[in-house]
Design a protein around this motif. Structure first.
Motif, short mmCIF file in Angstrom:
data_model
loop_
_atom_site.label_atom_id
_atom_site.label_comp_id
_atom_site.label_asym_id
_atom_site.label_seq_id
_atom_site.Cartn_x
_atom_site.Cartn_y
_atom_site.Cartn_z
N LEU A 16 0.83 -1.21 0.00
CA LEU A 16 0.00 0.00 0.00
C LEU A 16 0.86 1.26 0.00
O LEU A 16 0.52 2.25 -0.66
CB LEU A 16 -0.94 0.01 1.20
CG LEU A 16 -2.15 -0.91 1.12
CD1 LEU A 16 -2.95 -0.87 2.42
CD2 LEU A 16 -3.04 -0.56 -0.06
N ALA A 17 1.97 1.23 0.73
CA ALA A 17 2.87 2.38 0.75
C ALA A 17 3.43 2.65 -0.65
O ALA A 17 3.47 3.80 -1.10
CB ALA A 17 4.01 2.15 1.74
N GLY A 18 3.84 1.60 -1.35
CA GLY A 18 4.35 1.76 -2.71
C GLY A 18 3.28 2.29 -3.65
O GLY A 18 3.54 3.20 -4.46
N VAL A 19 2.06 1.77 -3.55
CA VAL A 19 0.95 2.24 -4.38
C VAL A 19 0.63 3.70 -4.04
O VAL A 19 0.40 4.52 -4.94
CB VAL A 19 -0.30 1.34 -4.21
CG1 VAL A 19 -1.53 1.98 -4.83
CG2 VAL A 19 -0.04 -0.03 -4.81
N PHE A 20 0.63 4.04 -2.76
CA PHE A 20 0.38 5.40 -2.32
C PHE A 20 1.38 6.37 -2.96
O PHE A 20 1.00 7.43 -3.47
CB PHE A 20 0.46 5.47 -0.79
CG PHE A 20 0.28 6.85 -0.23
CD1 PHE A 20 -0.98 7.38 -0.03
CD2 PHE A 20 1.39 7.62 0.11
CE1 PHE A 20 -1.15 8.66 0.48
CE2 PHE A 20 1.24 8.90 0.63
CZ PHE A 20 -0.04 9.42 0.82
N ARG A 26 3.79 10.53 -8.09
CA ARG A 26 4.43 10.36 -9.40
C ARG A 26 3.57 10.92 -10.51
O ARG A 26 2.37 11.11 -10.37
CB ARG A 26 4.72 8.88 -9.64
CG ARG A 26 5.78 8.42 -8.67
CD ARG A 26 6.51 7.22 -9.01
NE ARG A 26 6.97 7.05 -10.36
CZ ARG A 26 7.58 5.95 -10.76
NH1 ARG A 26 7.78 4.97 -9.92
NH2 ARG A 26 7.98 5.84 -11.98
N GLU A 27 4.21 11.16 -11.63
CA GLU A 27 3.47 11.62 -12.80
C GLU A 27 2.43 10.56 -13.18
O GLU A 27 2.73 9.37 -13.14
CB GLU A 27 4.42 11.86 -13.98
CG GLU A 27 5.29 13.08 -13.82
CD GLU A 27 4.50 14.38 -13.78
OE1 GLU A 27 3.53 14.54 -14.53
OE2 GLU A 27 4.87 15.24 -12.96
N PRO A 28 1.25 10.98 -13.56
CA PRO A 28 0.15 10.03 -13.82
C PRO A 28 0.27 9.37 -15.20
O PRO A 28 -0.43 9.73 -16.14
CB PRO A 28 -1.09 10.90 -13.72
CG PRO A 28 -0.63 12.27 -14.08
CD PRO A 28 0.79 12.36 -13.61
N VAL A 29 1.15 8.40 -15.30
CA VAL A 29 1.36 7.71 -16.58
C VAL A 29 1.07 6.22 -16.50
O VAL A 29 1.11 5.54 -17.52
CB VAL A 29 2.80 7.95 -17.10
CG1 VAL A 29 3.04 9.41 -17.42
CG2 VAL A 29 3.82 7.44 -16.11
N PHE A 43 0.93 15.74 -4.82
CA PHE A 43 1.96 16.39 -4.02
C PHE A 43 3.26 16.46 -4.80
O PHE A 43 3.49 15.67 -5.70
CB PHE A 43 2.22 15.61 -2.72
CG PHE A 43 1.01 15.40 -1.88
CD1 PHE A 43 0.52 16.42 -1.08
CD2 PHE A 43 0.35 14.18 -1.89
CE1 PHE A 43 -0.61 16.22 -0.29
CE2 PHE A 43 -0.78 13.97 -1.10
CZ PHE A 43 -1.26 15.00 -0.31
N PHE A 44 4.11 17.38 -4.42
CA PHE A 44 5.42 17.50 -5.04
C PHE A 44 6.48 17.58 -3.95
O PHE A 44 6.24 18.17 -2.90
CB PHE A 44 5.52 18.76 -5.91
CG PHE A 44 4.61 18.74 -7.09
CD1 PHE A 44 4.99 18.10 -8.25
CD2 PHE A 44 3.35 19.34 -7.03
CE1 PHE A 44 4.14 18.06 -9.34
CE2 PHE A 44 2.51 19.31 -8.11
CZ PHE A 44 2.90 18.67 -9.27
N PHE A 45 7.63 16.98 -4.21
CA PHE A 45 8.78 17.10 -3.32
C PHE A 45 9.72 18.12 -3.93
O PHE A 45 9.79 18.25 -5.15
CB PHE A 45 9.51 15.77 -3.18
CG PHE A 45 8.84 14.79 -2.29
CD1 PHE A 45 8.83 14.97 -0.92
CD2 PHE A 45 8.21 13.68 -2.81
CE1 PHE A 45 8.21 14.07 -0.09
CE2 PHE A 45 7.59 12.77 -1.99
CZ PHE A 45 7.59 12.96 -0.62
#
Length: 126
Positions: A16-20, A26-29, A43-45
């Protein structure tokens, strides 16, 4: 009941953490983004080094930890053998992504996934 707690802690939560991370940062691709109709990251870092690690390495580590944990917890196989199988499988996935060209394999990615598999061996008590 204890096994269910271990499954949630060592398999479900890392996945779930990875999917989150994929969905929210991440960019929605990916297929998942399209399925959920997400068109931009939530969100952005800003710090570049940690940004890259969280976006690209940490999800792979979560996946590797979850895979190794599932082999350890859901089979009767020795946990060191489970880790070896996991690392072999993950390496094959990396080679496949590199088009089976060794020079294109992300060796750092293989390294962090190996570390995640080792962490699963260390943290899981059968």
């Amino acid at each position: 009941l204890m096994k269910i707690k271990k499954i949630i802690l060592h398999i479900v939560l890392p996945l779930l953490a990875g999917v989150f991370i994929y969905i929210f940062f991440r960019e929605p691709v990916t297929f998942l983004h399209k399925l959920l109709r997400i068109e931009k990251p939530f969100f952005f870092f800003f710090p570049a080094a940690i940004h890259h690690f969280i976006l690209f390495r940490l999800p792979d580590m979560c996946w590797a930890y979850g895979l190794t944990s599932s082999l350890i917890l859901l089979t009767g196989v020795n946990k060191f053998i489970c880790a070896a199988i996991s690392v072999l499988f993950l390496s094959l996935v990396e080679f496949n992504q590199a088009g089976w060209h060794g020079q294109h394999v992300d060796s750092f990615d293989c390294g962090v996934m190996t570390v995640a598999s080792i962490l699963a061996v260390v943290f899981i008590r059968k």
